[in-house]
Design a protein around this motif. Structure first.
Motif: not given
Length: 99
Positions: A22-35
């Motif tokens: 879940d932490s990985v998915r949250t962090e991945a989404l954060r990176f994606y949205l920042n991009a």
């Protein structure tokens, strides 16, 4: 059926490296949205319009001040409904303030 390699990769890392998926998915989404900042803003606007977050929280997430966020809403043609006091309440307050 083809499996999702990323989910498999996350699964084995969770098992072998004690990674929280879940932490990985949250962090991945954060990176994606920042991009993709326009997608992030679209999502924030949707959350706000559905009443899931306040105007102040929406502005914070977008990295804007509240007045700047209001400008974004206006620029996109999104109207805000605000609650006002009734005429009776306002009259009573005026009588209280003005002798």
């Amino acid at each position: 059926m083809e499996t999702n390699v990323f989910e498999d990769l996350l699964g084995v890392l969770a098992e072998e490296q004690s990674i929280d998926p879940d932490s990985v998915r949250t962090e991945a989404l954060r990176f994606y949205l920042n991009a993709h900042p326009s997608l992030k803003l679209d999502g924030i606007l949707l959350l706000w319009s559905k009443g899931r977050i306040s105007l102040a929280k929406a502005a914070e997430l977008a990295g804007l001040t509240v007045p700047e966020f209001k400008e974004v809403l206006a620029a996109r043609g999104i109207s805000r409904e605000t609650e006002g006091k009734s005429a009776e309440e306002m009259d009573a307050k005026l009588k209280e303030l003005l002798p």
